[in-house]
Design a protein around this motif. Structure first.
Motif, PDB file in Angstrom:
ATOM      1  N   ILE A 293       8.248   3.433   4.484  1.00 25.98           N
ATOM      2  CA  ILE A 293       9.045   2.610   5.415  1.00 25.98           C
ATOM      3  C   ILE A 293       9.513   1.298   4.772  1.00 25.98           C
ATOM      4  O   ILE A 293       9.803   0.321   5.460  1.00 25.98           O
ATOM      5  CB  ILE A 293       8.235   2.290   6.707  1.00 25.98           C
ATOM      6  CG1 ILE A 293       6.879   1.683   6.358  1.00 25.98           C
ATOM      7  CG2 ILE A 293       8.081   3.516   7.575  1.00 25.98           C
ATOM      8  CD1 ILE A 293       6.197   1.026   7.531  1.00 25.98           C
ATOM      9  N   LEU A 294       9.603   1.321   3.448  1.00 22.09           N
ATOM     10  CA  LEU A 294       9.989   0.082   2.766  1.00 22.09           C
ATOM     11  C   LEU A 294      11.327  -0.463   3.264  1.00 22.09           C
ATOM     12  O   LEU A 294      11.492  -1.678   3.434  1.00 22.09           O
ATOM     13  CB  LEU A 294      10.069   0.311   1.254  1.00 22.09           C
ATOM     14  CG  LEU A 294       8.722   0.279   0.526  1.00 22.09           C
ATOM     15  CD1 LEU A 294       8.913   0.499  -0.966  1.00 22.09           C
ATOM     16  CD2 LEU A 294       7.987  -1.048   0.781  1.00 22.09           C
ATOM     17  N   LYS A 295      12.245   0.440   3.515  1.00 23.45           N
ATOM     18  CA  LYS A 295      13.570  -0.017   3.936  1.00 23.45           C
ATOM     19  C   LYS A 295      13.481  -0.740   5.291  1.00 23.45           C
ATOM     20  O   LYS A 295      14.019  -1.837   5.470  1.00 23.45           O
ATOM     21  CB  LYS A 295      14.492   1.202   4.036  1.00 23.45           C
ATOM     22  CG  LYS A 295      15.946   0.816   4.030  1.00 23.45           C
ATOM     23  CD  LYS A 295      16.866   2.017   3.837  1.00 23.45           C
ATOM     24  CE  LYS A 295      18.211   1.704   4.442  1.00 23.45           C
ATOM     25  NZ  LYS A 295      18.570   2.607   5.530  1.00 23.45           N
ATOM     26  N   GLN A 296      12.761  -0.091   6.200  1.00 26.84           N
ATOM     27  CA  GLN A 296      12.633  -0.705   7.533  1.00 26.84           C
ATOM     28  C   GLN A 296      11.859  -2.035   7.456  1.00 26.84           C
ATOM     29  O   GLN A 296      12.157  -2.985   8.172  1.00 26.84           O
ATOM     30  CB  GLN A 296      11.906   0.236   8.500  1.00 26.84           C
ATOM     31  CG  GLN A 296      12.649   1.506   8.823  1.00 26.84           C
ATOM     32  CD  GLN A 296      12.226   2.667   7.929  1.00 26.84           C
ATOM     33  OE1 GLN A 296      12.164   2.526   6.697  1.00 26.84           O
ATOM     34  NE2 GLN A 296      11.936   3.813   8.529  1.00 26.84           N
ATOM     35  N   LEU A 297      10.892  -2.060   6.562  1.00 29.87           N
ATOM     36  CA  LEU A 297      10.136  -3.305   6.404  1.00 29.87           C
ATOM     37  C   LEU A 297      11.058  -4.426   5.931  1.00 29.87           C
ATOM     38  O   LEU A 297      10.967  -5.569   6.373  1.00 29.87           O
ATOM     39  CB  LEU A 297       8.981  -3.117   5.403  1.00 29.87           C
ATOM     40  CG  LEU A 297       7.765  -2.346   5.910  1.00 29.87           C
ATOM     41  CD1 LEU A 297       6.829  -1.979   4.763  1.00 29.87           C
ATOM     42  CD2 LEU A 297       6.998  -3.159   6.967  1.00 29.87           C
ATOM     43  N   ARG A 298      11.942  -4.047   5.038  1.00 28.85           N
ATOM     44  CA  ARG A 298      12.877  -5.053   4.530  1.00 28.85           C
ATOM     45  C   ARG A 298      13.814  -5.547   5.641  1.00 28.85           C
ATOM     46  O   ARG A 298      14.109  -6.734   5.739  1.00 28.85           O
ATOM     47  CB  ARG A 298      13.693  -4.474   3.371  1.00 28.85           C
ATOM     48  CG  ARG A 298      13.551  -5.336   2.130  1.00 28.85           C
ATOM     49  CD  ARG A 298      14.140  -4.656   0.904  1.00 28.85           C
ATOM     50  NE  ARG A 298      13.139  -3.885   0.170  1.00 28.85           N
ATOM     51  CZ  ARG A 298      13.344  -2.659  -0.310  1.00 28.85           C
ATOM     52  NH1 ARG A 298      14.496  -2.053  -0.121  1.00 28.85           N
ATOM     53  NH2 ARG A 298      12.402  -2.056  -0.989  1.00 28.85           N
ATOM     54  N   GLU A 299      14.233  -4.633   6.462  1.00 29.95           N
ATOM     55  CA  GLU A 299      15.105  -5.012   7.582  1.00 29.95           C
ATOM     56  C   GLU A 299      14.385  -5.993   8.508  1.00 29.95           C
ATOM     57  O   GLU A 299      14.935  -7.015   8.918  1.00 29.95           O
ATOM     58  CB  GLU A 299      15.513  -3.765   8.397  1.00 29.95           C
ATOM     59  CG  GLU A 299      16.463  -2.816   7.668  1.00 29.95           C
ATOM     60  CD  GLU A 299      17.741  -3.516   7.240  1.00 29.95           C
ATOM     61  OE1 GLU A 299      18.313  -4.243   8.059  1.00 29.95           O
ATOM     62  OE2 GLU A 299      18.146  -3.354   6.064  1.00 29.95           O
TER      63      GLU A 299
ATOM     64  N   SER B 230       4.819   3.564  14.795  1.00 30.96           N
ATOM     65  CA  SER B 230       5.098   4.822  14.095  1.00 30.96           C
ATOM     66  C   SER B 230       4.247   4.977  12.836  1.00 30.96           C
ATOM     67  O   SER B 230       3.973   6.085  12.393  1.00 30.96           O
ATOM     68  CB  SER B 230       6.582   4.908  13.749  1.00 30.96           C
ATOM     69  OG  SER B 230       6.956   3.785  12.979  1.00 30.96           O
ATOM     70  N   ASN B 231       3.849   3.873  12.240  1.00 33.15           N
ATOM     71  CA  ASN B 231       3.052   3.931  11.004  1.00 33.15           C
ATOM     72  C   ASN B 231       1.828   3.022  11.117  1.00 33.15           C
ATOM     73  O   ASN B 231       1.740   1.998  10.448  1.00 33.15           O
ATOM     74  CB  ASN B 231       3.903   3.473   9.811  1.00 33.15           C
ATOM     75  CG  ASN B 231       5.059   4.391   9.543  1.00 33.15           C
ATOM     76  OD1 ASN B 231       5.979   4.494  10.362  1.00 33.15           O
ATOM     77  ND2 ASN B 231       5.023   5.083   8.420  1.00 33.15           N
ATOM     78  N   PRO B 232       0.896   3.404  11.944  1.00 33.74           N
ATOM     79  CA  PRO B 232      -0.225   2.496  12.218  1.00 33.74           C
ATOM     80  C   PRO B 232      -1.060   2.142  10.989  1.00 33.74           C
ATOM     81  O   PRO B 232      -1.802   1.168  11.001  1.00 33.74           O
ATOM     82  CB  PRO B 232      -1.058   3.267  13.258  1.00 33.74           C
ATOM     83  CG  PRO B 232      -0.589   4.673  13.207  1.00 33.74           C
ATOM     84  CD  PRO B 232       0.806   4.659  12.687  1.00 33.74           C
ATOM     85  N   GLU B 233      -0.904   2.926   9.933  1.00 37.49           N
ATOM     86  CA  GLU B 233      -1.714   2.615   8.750  1.00 37.49           C
ATOM     87  C   GLU B 233      -0.963   1.778   7.720  1.00 37.49           C
ATOM     88  O   GLU B 233      -1.476   1.535   6.633  1.00 37.49           O
ATOM     89  CB  GLU B 233      -2.193   3.918   8.108  1.00 37.49           C
ATOM     90  CG  GLU B 233      -3.193   4.647   8.985  1.00 37.49           C
ATOM     91  CD  GLU B 233      -3.918   5.722   8.205  1.00 37.49           C
ATOM     92  OE1 GLU B 233      -3.258   6.428   7.421  1.00 37.49           O
ATOM     93  OE2 GLU B 233      -5.127   5.835   8.384  1.00 37.49           O
TER      94      GLU B 233
ATOM     95  N   SER C 249       0.852  -1.189   0.000  1.00 38.20           N
ATOM     96  CA  SER C 249       0.000   0.000   0.000  1.00 38.20           C
ATOM     97  C   SER C 249       0.894   1.248   0.000  1.00 38.20           C
ATOM     98  O   SER C 249       2.084   1.181   0.320  1.00 38.20           O
ATOM     99  CB  SER C 249      -0.893  -0.025   1.244  1.00 38.20           C
ATOM    100  OG  SER C 249      -0.862   1.192   1.922  1.00 38.20           O
ATOM    101  N   GLU C 250       0.281   2.353  -0.364  1.00 45.91           N
ATOM    102  CA  GLU C 250       1.021   3.623  -0.334  1.00 45.91           C
ATOM    103  C   GLU C 250       1.598   3.888   1.051  1.00 45.91           C
ATOM    104  O   GLU C 250       2.650   4.482   1.206  1.00 45.91           O
ATOM    105  CB  GLU C 250       0.069   4.771  -0.649  1.00 45.91           C
ATOM    106  CG  GLU C 250      -0.053   5.049  -2.114  1.00 45.91           C
ATOM    107  CD  GLU C 250      -1.056   6.146  -2.374  1.00 45.91           C
ATOM    108  OE1 GLU C 250      -1.386   6.882  -1.426  1.00 45.91           O
ATOM    109  OE2 GLU C 250      -1.510   6.228  -3.524  1.00 45.91           O
TER     110      GLU C 250
END
Ligand code: LMR
Ligand code: MN
Length: 615
Positions: A196-202, A225-228, A190-191
């Motif tokens: 936070i793509l980088k953190q998601l990858r980590e 930090s990004n509840p959505e 999702s948009e």
């Protein structure tokens, strides 16, 4: 109910057949597993590489198998074993919403998950299914299936991390390099995930390297930090599941279920992720034995994805698992309306029709379903019922072909040995000597006391006493066949008090009365009876028959096991393995009476005796 033990296997096995199927299709993870095993070619799977009976290919199944293999017990796994491996519905197992306690539970399911007694059942199949044979149809997985535990590896998930293929740079006709086209957006992203793509990858790396607790903390931080961000929540759910597995914690599993729900509830959740999250949630609910909750989840999914065959097929399975076969039937019919030829729907619909008794019609679905080779169709139970339906409609050669094919594909141990609850390493042969079966003492005891055993039964034969009840497993082709059960699944029946001497003799045989995968029962068969060829549910027991009243008039009485035909003798014990196809003819002029005593297979270990799920 004689048929019971076998019966269940016979057609009942039909029921049994339910086994593993359960999660196939809708199960995203399962799908991935199968793809890996099949070289990711759904249309041309290599039979040898196909998942065996458990085909379920669900991650929970993988987990269960692993647990079984290493002998670890986890409450969840115990519950799931049943919940997942068969369609409770068909088998008459009562649903429970109880959560199994964490750690240290014996590998036995809670009572609530045991097949319920007559009267407590809520569906037709449950009412008619014989307790003994009931699970028969379930697919046996023990020792048979080797599945790699790749289910938890998100890198293996096509959906979670689609591979980006680098396209070769082409030049336009005027020699300039065209503008780089944007990659199509990942349907799961999702948009709100983009920043936070980088953190998601980590965090995903932690998950991949099985650092569940760390991954969970990382995802939790992202959720705060990004509840959505749907991906952050999804990652949290996945890490909770990984941690639940590692700690064998039902509590974490429940948190994980809640976390998947939170993914789906986000307004920002892309439809593909919503589907994945809810399907996974339902899978976890099933694993916990929360079958109604899983049904609700799938119902919700079907509202959102009304034309999605995977979702609908999963809904059908959920109905099957709680015994609502008519509802399941409607759902599979809907799938076939929308997607004619859908293999998964075909085999399931065929299965439902078969256990209702319409052999001819069931073939119209089972045959194309099984031959489609689609995911979820290569299950022993479907081959089992298809073969049985073909046999009973005089298409015996085709039945034989199907059994051979089932054996070649690893769904049966052999074309004759079609039990579905097997421990793979056990030696097998159709007929056994007392020495081979390690029951020399038992045989001596039975043969020494045969008249006492016979006389007690003869006194109880009056139909009005209601002890000898009709076989209702649909194993009879013609005639009359009744049985009087004394022990089943390792438990003594109250009716033992009617034949006390016999039961006290039997009490000296712990491997018989304590055999949780067998029964002890009198079996009476009237002249003119023919029992269809059938197969018992498990290879874990051997069956002793003590001849009590054996007529020799007319064409006599015969038992075929595999391709060996024998008969009984009064006062003598005959031992065979009823996981092999067997068939009985009663063509004498008077009744035949035997005592059937199941005993643990001699290769079964003490631990297995304690831990194998009762049948
Ligand atoms: C069976 O075990 O299926 C039969 O052989 C039982 C019986 O009564 O003959
Ligand atoms: Mn039988």
């Amino acid at each position: 109910m004689q048929g019971t033990s076998d019966a269940r296997q016979t057609m009942e096995s039909q029921d049994e057949l339910h086994g593993g199927v359960v999660r196939q299709r809708g199960n995203v993870m399962g799908k991935n597993i199968q793809e890996q095993n099949n070289g990711s070619n759904e249309t041309t799977p290599e039979p040898n590489k196909e998942l065996s009976p458990t085909s379920s290919k669900g991650s929970s199944v993988v987990l269960i198998l692993l647990l079984l293999m290493v002998g670890i017990t986890w409450g969840i796994a115990a519950t799931a074993y049943f919940g997942v491996v068969d369609y409770k519905v068909l088998v008459g197992i009562k649903e429970t919403e109880k959560v199994v306690t964490e750690r240290g539970e014996p590998p036995v399911m809670s009572q609530d998950n045991q097949p319920s007694k007559e009267g407590e059942t809520t569906n037709e199949n449950m009412k008619t299914a014989d307790k003994d044979e009931r699970d028969n149809t379930l697919k046996q997985t023990e020792g048979k299936v080797k599945v790699k535990d790749t289910a938890q590896d998100p890198t293996k998930s096509k959906n979670s991390t689609p591979k980006k293929t680098k396209k070769p740079t082409t030049k336009t006709t005027d020699g300039t390099v065209p503008k780089k086209k944007k990659n199509p957006p990942d349907p799961l992203t999702s948009e709100k995930d983009i920043p936070i793509l980088k953190q998601l990858r980590e965090a995903e790396k932690l998950l991949k390297s099985k650092q569940a607790a760390k991954a969970k903390a990382a995802y939790q931080k992202l959720v705060s930090s990004n509840p959505e961000s749907p991906m952050a929540r999804f990652g949290k759910a996945e890490s909770l599941f990984q941690q639940a597995e590692q700690e064998r914690s039902n509590k974490l599993l429940q948190e994980c279920i809640q976390a998947y729900n939170e993914v789906a509830e986000l307004a920002t959740c892309p439809p593909a992720l919503k589907k994945k999250a809810l399907l996974t949630k339902a899978e976890r609910q099933t694993f916990l034995g929360h079958l109604r909750a899983a049904l609700l989840t799938k119902t919700q999914l079907a509202r959102d994805f009304p034309n999605d065959e995977k979702v609908l097929n999963q809904l059908g399975v959920a109905y099957l698992m709680i015994g609502q076969n008519d509802k399941a039937k409607q759902v599979f019919e809907t799938v076939l309306d929308i997607h004619p030829g859908d293999g998964f729907a075909l085999v399931h619909l065929g299965f439902i029709i078969k256990i209702k008794g319409d052999w001819m019609k069931s073939i119209e679905y089972l045959l194309p379903g099984v031959t489609s080779l689609e995911e979820g169709t290569q299950e022993g139970k479907f081959y089992f019922h298809l073969g049985d339906a073909l046999y009973r409609t005089n298409r015996t050669k085709e039945a034989d072909e199907i059994y051979k094919l089932g054996a070649e594909r690893g769904l049966f141990r052999s074309k004759f040995q079609r039990s579905l609850y097997n421990v793979e390493r056990l030696q097998s042969r159709p007929f056994w000597t007392p020495q081979q079966a390690k029951v020399v003492d038992y045989v001596k005891k039975l043969e020494k006391n045969w008249k006492t055993i016979r006389d007690e039964a003869l006194k109880m034969m009056d139909v009005k006493k209601g002890l000898f009840v009709n076989e209702d497993e649909n194993l009879r082709n013609t005639g009359e066949w009744r049985q009087f059960t004394l022990y089943q699944r390792g438990k003594k029946d109250a009716a033992c008090s009617r034949v006390p001497k016999t039961c006290s003799i039997l009490e000296q045989m712990p491997n018989a009365v304590g055999c949780t995968r067998g029964q002890v029962k009198y079996s009476i068969m009237m002249p003119g009876t023919h029992i269809w060829p059938h197969t018992g549910p498990t290879n874990c027991r051997l069956r002793m028959h003590l001849g009590l009243v054996i007529p020799t008039t007319g064409d006599g009485v015969r038992l075929r096991c595999a391709d060996d035909i024998r008969t009984w003798e009064e006062g003598k014990v005959l031992i065979f393995d009823d996981s092999f196809e067997h068939e009985v003819w009663q063509q004498a002029d008077t009744f035949r009476l035997i005592l059937i005593v199941d005993v643990w297979h001699p290769d079964i270990t003490k631990r297995e005796k304690r831990t194998l799920t009762p049948i």
